[in-house]
Motif scaffolding. Structure first.
Motif, short mmCIF file in Angstrom:
data_model
loop_
_atom_site.label_atom_id
_atom_site.label_comp_id
_atom_site.label_asym_id
_atom_site.label_seq_id
_atom_site.Cartn_x
_atom_site.Cartn_y
_atom_site.Cartn_z
N LEU A 37 0.84 -1.19 0.00
CA LEU A 37 0.00 0.00 0.00
C LEU A 37 0.88 1.24 0.00
CD1 LEU A 37 -2.47 -1.14 2.81
CD2 LEU A 37 -2.67 -1.51 0.36
N HIS A 38 0.56 2.16 -0.89
CA HIS A 38 1.32 3.40 -0.96
C HIS A 38 0.39 4.52 -1.39
CE1 HIS A 38 1.70 3.48 -5.44
NE2 HIS A 38 1.44 2.20 -5.26
N GLN A 39 0.93 5.74 -1.41
CA GLN A 39 0.14 6.89 -1.82
C GLN A 39 0.98 7.75 -2.75
OE1 GLN A 39 -1.43 9.27 1.36
NE2 GLN A 39 -2.78 10.38 -0.01
N SER A 40 0.56 7.80 -4.01
CA SER A 40 1.36 8.50 -5.02
C SER A 40 1.27 10.02 -4.92
CB SER A 40 0.96 8.04 -6.43
OG SER A 40 -0.39 8.36 -6.67
N ASN A 41 0.23 10.55 -4.35
CA ASN A 41 0.09 12.00 -4.26
C ASN A 41 0.23 12.49 -2.82
OD1 ASN A 41 -2.33 11.14 -3.21
ND2 ASN A 41 -3.59 12.50 -4.43
N ALA A 42 1.09 11.86 -2.07
CA ALA A 42 1.26 12.18 -0.65
C ALA A 42 2.16 13.39 -0.47
CB ALA A 42 1.87 10.98 0.07
N CYS A 43 2.18 13.86 0.77
CA CYS A 43 3.10 14.93 1.11
C CYS A 43 4.54 14.41 0.96
CB CYS A 43 2.86 15.41 2.54
SG CYS A 43 3.23 14.17 3.79
N CYS A 45 7.14 13.89 2.93
CA CYS A 45 7.71 12.89 3.84
C CYS A 45 7.18 11.49 3.55
CB CYS A 45 7.50 13.27 5.30
SG CYS A 45 5.77 13.47 5.76
N ILE A 46 5.91 11.37 3.26
CA ILE A 46 5.33 10.06 2.94
C ILE A 46 5.78 9.63 1.55
CG2 ILE A 46 3.19 8.82 2.49
CD1 ILE A 46 1.94 10.38 4.77
N ASP A 47 5.85 10.57 0.62
CA ASP A 47 6.30 10.24 -0.73
C ASP A 47 7.71 9.67 -0.72
OD1 ASP A 47 5.91 10.19 -3.61
OD2 ASP A 47 7.39 11.81 -3.66
N ALA A 49 9.18 8.05 1.74
CA ALA A 49 9.10 6.69 2.30
C ALA A 49 8.53 5.71 1.29
CB ALA A 49 8.28 6.69 3.58
N CYS A 50 7.51 6.13 0.55
CA CYS A 50 6.90 5.25 -0.46
C CYS A 50 7.88 4.95 -1.59
CB CYS A 50 5.62 5.88 -1.00
SG CYS A 50 4.24 5.88 0.17
N GLN A 51 8.61 5.97 -2.04
CA GLN A 51 9.60 5.76 -3.09
C GLN A 51 10.71 4.82 -2.62
OE1 GLN A 51 9.41 6.63 -6.29
NE2 GLN A 51 7.40 7.45 -5.83
N ALA A 52 11.13 4.97 -1.36
CA ALA A 52 12.19 4.11 -0.82
C ALA A 52 11.74 2.66 -0.71
CB ALA A 52 12.64 4.63 0.55
N ALA A 53 10.43 2.43 -0.59
CA ALA A 53 9.91 1.07 -0.45
C ALA A 53 9.59 0.41 -1.78
CB ALA A 53 8.66 1.09 0.44
N GLN A 54 9.60 1.15 -2.88
CA GLN A 54 9.29 0.56 -4.19
C GLN A 54 10.22 -0.60 -4.55
OE1 GLN A 54 6.77 0.86 -6.28
NE2 GLN A 54 5.76 2.48 -5.13
N PHE A 92 -1.86 2.63 9.80
CA PHE A 92 -2.01 4.05 10.05
C PHE A 92 -1.20 4.95 9.14
CE2 PHE A 92 -2.76 1.78 14.04
CZ PHE A 92 -4.07 2.17 14.28
N THR A 93 -0.29 4.39 8.35
CA THR A 93 0.56 5.22 7.51
C THR A 93 1.02 4.44 6.28
OG1 THR A 93 2.41 6.76 7.54
CG2 THR A 93 2.72 4.67 8.70
N PHE A 94 1.59 5.17 5.35
CA PHE A 94 2.12 4.58 4.13
C PHE A 94 3.63 4.75 4.11
CE2 PHE A 94 -2.14 6.16 2.95
CZ PHE A 94 -2.73 4.95 2.63
#
Length: 134
Positions: A37-43, A45-47, A49-54, A92-94
């Motif tokens: 689960l990720h969020q492509s249009n996140a702020c 800090c979350i973006d 973390a999501c990119q690092a997890a790809q 609770f977070t992405f």
């Protein structure tokens, strides 16, 4: 409402560096599913973390054990599906990695700033992925 969710997720991300858990007695079953689960249009800090997890999602996808599937869900594109999972499994977070058995039982979850190698190793210990040489 969407702004409130983003703000809430952002706040929780700041509080959590990484939260992981696994059900020690759970065994992978045929047709188990791993959700990324990720969020492509996140702020920002979350973006980050999501990119690092790809790369973790890519590695999982290339190493799935028999009977295990990977589903990548983006909150920006599939909010209803992601909301159902985050609510049911207390995410609770992405980004988040969630493994669910065929019966819906939680096998594993990790969320926030993920240690990619640690998460992969834990999924491997559960028999959900196979360690294949790069």
């Amino acid at each position: 409402m969407k702004t409130v969710r983003i703000l809430m997720v952002s706040t929780i991300l700041v509080m959590l560096l990484c939260v992981g858990s696994s059900a020690s007695d759970a065994q992978p079953a045929e047709q188990s599913t791993i959700y990324f689960l990720h969020q492509s249009n996140a702020c920002h800090c979350i973006d980050v973390a999501c990119q690092a997890a790809q790369p973790l999602a890519d590695k999982i996808e290339g190493a799935l054990a028999q009977g295990i599937t990977l589903k990548r869900l983006d909150y920006a594109k599939q909010p209803e599906q992601v909301d159902a999972l985050t609510s049911r499994y207390k995410l609770f977070t992405f980004p988040a990695v969630l493994a669910v058995g065929a019966d819906g039982a939680e096998l594993y979850k990790a969320q926030g700033r993920l240690d990619n190698e640690l998460v992969f190793g834990e999924l491997e210990q559960l028999g959900l992925v196979l360690n294949k040489p790069d």
